[in-house]
Design a protein around this motif. Structure first.
Motif, mmCIF file in Angstrom:
data_model
loop_
_atom_site.group_PDB
_atom_site.id
_atom_site.type_symbol
_atom_site.label_atom_id
_atom_site.label_comp_id
_atom_site.label_asym_id
_atom_site.label_seq_id
_atom_site.Cartn_x
_atom_site.Cartn_y
_atom_site.Cartn_z
ATOM 1 N N LEU A 1 -5.825 5.720 -2.767
ATOM 2 C CA LEU A 1 -5.907 7.143 -2.451
ATOM 3 C C LEU A 1 -6.684 7.349 -1.155
ATOM 4 C CD1 LEU A 1 -5.561 10.133 -3.051
ATOM 5 C CD2 LEU A 1 -7.525 9.994 -4.611
ATOM 6 N N LEU B 1 1.582 7.474 -5.373
ATOM 7 C CA LEU B 1 0.799 6.383 -4.797
ATOM 8 C C LEU B 1 1.136 5.083 -5.507
ATOM 9 C CD1 LEU B 1 -2.793 7.872 -4.440
ATOM 10 C CD2 LEU B 1 -1.419 6.953 -2.576
ATOM 11 N N MET C 1 -5.604 14.507 -4.418
ATOM 12 C CA MET C 1 -4.245 14.222 -4.858
ATOM 13 C C MET C 1 -3.253 15.238 -4.291
ATOM 14 S SD MET C 1 -4.223 11.438 -6.625
ATOM 15 C CE MET C 1 -2.641 11.509 -7.452
#
Length: 291
Positions: free
Chosen positions: A237, A169, A162
């Motif tokens: 991600l 996102l 992250m």
């Protein structure tokens, strides 16, 4: 003009059922409406449960339904070297770590923690998140355990991952199969904790393989069941970490059994092969699934 590309991606670890028929035929319908491409992908990274017999059954069922696809069919088990190259990149960038805890050790750790009055966090599927102990292991100790053939899986370091993502996102979700309207969904991959992205003997996981495959195959629209809605956060991600494009998504309704539960490959009465043998026609299936 780039053609829109859709895909149906079953796993040959059981027989197709009415839920698969709905997903396959909805992909066909949407691809036809958009004048796009339709791909078939065999997601068979689980080499212990996936069999050639089940794969052959998938082809028989889809041909019976009138589902036509472009050749060649991509089989994930034939592309482990491609997934390994991506995994090596994640390892080199220190975004994954080897996780050695067994299921029993995880349960014991969580039980001890909860005994002290702390509720252990669960992921969106209700599974306890992986404890952080292995993430703190020194490199020397990790190498020693790997050299001794200790079982392990490669887990994504969600905090490190992250930190590499610039900004929030999200993904674009269609509101229905007509593709007339969309809305933006905020991705929350941290809700899953440190997910598995590969195993020692298989250099990928569902999350990693699907991100690699969708990018390589130019998939622009992912149409799949609502049960995978939460998993999209993890894939978004990975797409950003690997510099892969993000498809647009539609997570369609699930076909439920008479007991109100999601269909499973263990429900023989809704299996396409059994329905075919009972004299049900492809047109009957279309009516049964509400298309």
């Amino acid at each position: 003009m780039t053609l829109l590309t859709f895909r149906f991606a079953p796993s040959p670890n059981g027989e197709l059922h009415l839920g698969h028929a709905y997903s396959a035929l909805l992909n066909r319908q949407m691809a036809a409406r958009a004048g796009g491409r339709l791909l078939l992908r065999i997601e068979d990274i689980d080499i212990t449960r996936c069999t050639p017999e089940f794969e052959a059954g998938i082809f028989r069922d889809l041909e019976w339904l009138g589902f036509e696809w472009e050749e060649p069919v991509r089989r994930q088990s034939e592309h482990f070297s491609e997934y390994r190259a991506v995994l090596d990149r994640l390892i080199a960038e220190e975004l994954v770590y080897p996780a050695f805890m067994s299921r029993g050790e995880i349960r014991a750790f969580i039980a001890e923690t909860e005994k002290r009055g702390r509720d252990w966090p669960r992921d969106p599927d209700g599974v306890p998140r992986y404890p952080p102990l292995d993430k703190a292991l020194p490199t020397k100790e990790r190498r020693r355990r790997i050299a001794e053939n200790k079982p392990f899986a490669w887990r994504l370091d969600i905090e490190a991952a992250m930190a590499r993502v610039p900004g929030a996102l999200s993904w674009v979700e269609f509101t229905d199969e007509t593709m007339a309207a969309t809305h933006t969904v905020d991705a929350t991959p941290q809700a899953w904790g440190d997910v598995i992205v590969a195993r020692r003997d298989i250099p990928t996981s569902y999350h990693l393989a699907v991100v690699v495959d969708d990018a390589l195959q130019g998939v622009s629209h992912v149409v799949r069941g609502q049960d995978l809605y939460a998993a999209t956060s993890v894939q978004r991600l990975l797409q950003d970490l690997l510099g892969r494009p993000a498809p647009r998504y539609l997570h369609h309704r699930l076909i439920l059994g008479s007991d109100g539960r999601k269909l499973s490959k263990s429900f023989k009465d809704t299996g396409l092969a059994a329905l075919r043998q009972a004299g049900v026609s492809p047109q009957d299936v279309v009516r049964l699934i509400g298309l």
